[in-house]
Design an enzyme around this catalytic site. Sequence first.
Site, PDB file in Angstrom:
ATOM      1  N   SER A 128       0.463  -1.281  -0.363  1.00 53.41           N
ATOM      2  CA  SER A 128       0.093   0.410  -0.104  1.00 53.41           C
ATOM      3  C   SER A 128       1.284   1.445  -0.111  1.00 53.41           C
ATOM      4  O   SER A 128       0.760   2.592  -0.730  1.00 53.41           O
ATOM      5  CB  SER A 128      -0.526  -0.216   1.620  1.00 53.41           C
ATOM      6  N   ASP A 142      -3.494   8.026   7.770  1.00 52.40           N
ATOM      7  CA  ASP A 142      -4.309   6.902   8.443  1.00 52.40           C
ATOM      8  C   ASP A 142      -3.619   6.490   9.807  1.00 52.40           C
ATOM      9  O   ASP A 142      -2.611   6.835   9.719  1.00 52.40           O
ATOM     10  CB  ASP A 142      -5.270   6.452   7.895  1.00 52.40           C
ATOM     11  N   HIS A 180      -0.383   5.263   7.422  1.00 49.30           N
ATOM     12  CA  HIS A 180      -0.115   5.570   6.427  1.00 49.30           C
ATOM     13  C   HIS A 180       0.439   6.554   6.520  1.00 49.30           C
ATOM     14  O   HIS A 180      -0.249   7.359   6.996  1.00 49.30           O
ATOM     15  CB  HIS A 180      -0.842   5.224   4.746  1.00 49.30           C
TER      16      HIS A 180
END
Length: 380
Positions: free
Chosen positions: A40, A323, A326
Amino acid sequence: MEFIIKKWLVVLIVFFSANYLQQCVNGKSQVPCLFIFGDSLSDSGNNNNLPTSAKSNYNPYGIDFPMGPTGRFTNGRTSIDIITQLLGFENFIPPFANINGSDILKGVNYASGAAGIRTETSMAKGFVISLGLQLKNHKVIISQIASRLGSLNKAQEYLNKCLYYVHIGSNDYINNYFLPQLYPTRHIYSPQQYAEALIEELSLNLQALHEIGARKYVLSGLGLLGCTPSAIFTHGTDGSCVEEQNDIASIFDFKLKSLVDHFNNKFSADSKFIFINSTSESDSQNSNGFLVANAPCCKTRLIGGCIPDERPCYNRGEYVFWDEFHTTEAWNLVTATRMYDSYNNLVFTYPMDIKNLAEQETMKDLEPINVITSKLSASS
Ligand SMILES: *[C@@H]1O[C@H](CO)[C@@H](O)[C@H](O)[C@H]1NC(C)=O
Ligand SMILES: *[C@@H]1O[C@H](CO)[C@@H](O)[C@H](O)[C@H]1NC(C)=O
């Protein structure tokens, strides 16, 4: 006082790198192509249509990105997006899931949110594209490149000049080893053995990549996994990092660095590998003037992602984390700039930075003399 100076320093760095990005736009990129493997931290849309909960193609993700939510797990650009610009590419590298209309000769992004080196990593979140499958997708692209260029030989020659960015492994801890109630690895391996098993599997994949033309590799370490808001919140450490997790992940980092030495010896005739120390970059406790280092900017749900359509913090430039896992674009800009040009600081990039790696002339001595001759006459 010191705090204010530090904060200004960040503002200046951001300002100068923004200017620098502008300069690159008109030039030719430093390498003709860039292929991206990872999770991610690098994904730019490969998970959007996968049966997984690891998605980010909704508001407020992408709130600072020109195209809005794309499947990037941050508010703006990822680190590799910024590195792509620093390398002088005009466009971002397209995700494998959506290469329609893109020039695959410039590269493809295979990264998939929640993916790991091991296939079972993140299985509890549904289906994601593990490193082995990312390599399979790369083979599909290679055959398309071969038909574009006329032969597999020509494709190989071309692929030798590309940069291969590999940043993967965090999920093999966060969504595997650190969840013993869901995955068996913690019961099977000691931290030392687990890092060894991961590096062994990564090493096999990197050698397979070498066989299909990769010569310039950027291998990124894991960063401080115990310092994410998720780790801090889950362990109730009252704002401080979970040192046990940092220690376990650092075993992987040191082995990855050794692997870089090993490969630079083994493939010294034709390849170059570099290691990126994400720990020194993401040292969020040492937060370089960022106001908030241990809480997310967006309002998060239980699994750590942003709650859809909730308004995030307005001062996104002052948060390290977007978040619970990240980092923000602001933080990515600081770290990506340092990865690209570390001013010979071997603590960040070893044994050289990305800028240097891109400038390396790999394979040159293996070119037949007539090729070199024709190049010389062409440029005169
Ligand atoms: C590919 O792009 C073209 C033009 O932008 C569009 O018409 C077409 O529907 C796209 N195909 C897919 C599969 O997205
Ligand atoms: C990464 O950098 C930190 C210092 O910022 C250092 O303590 C650590 O040993 C480095 N890790 C590796 C694998 O070199």
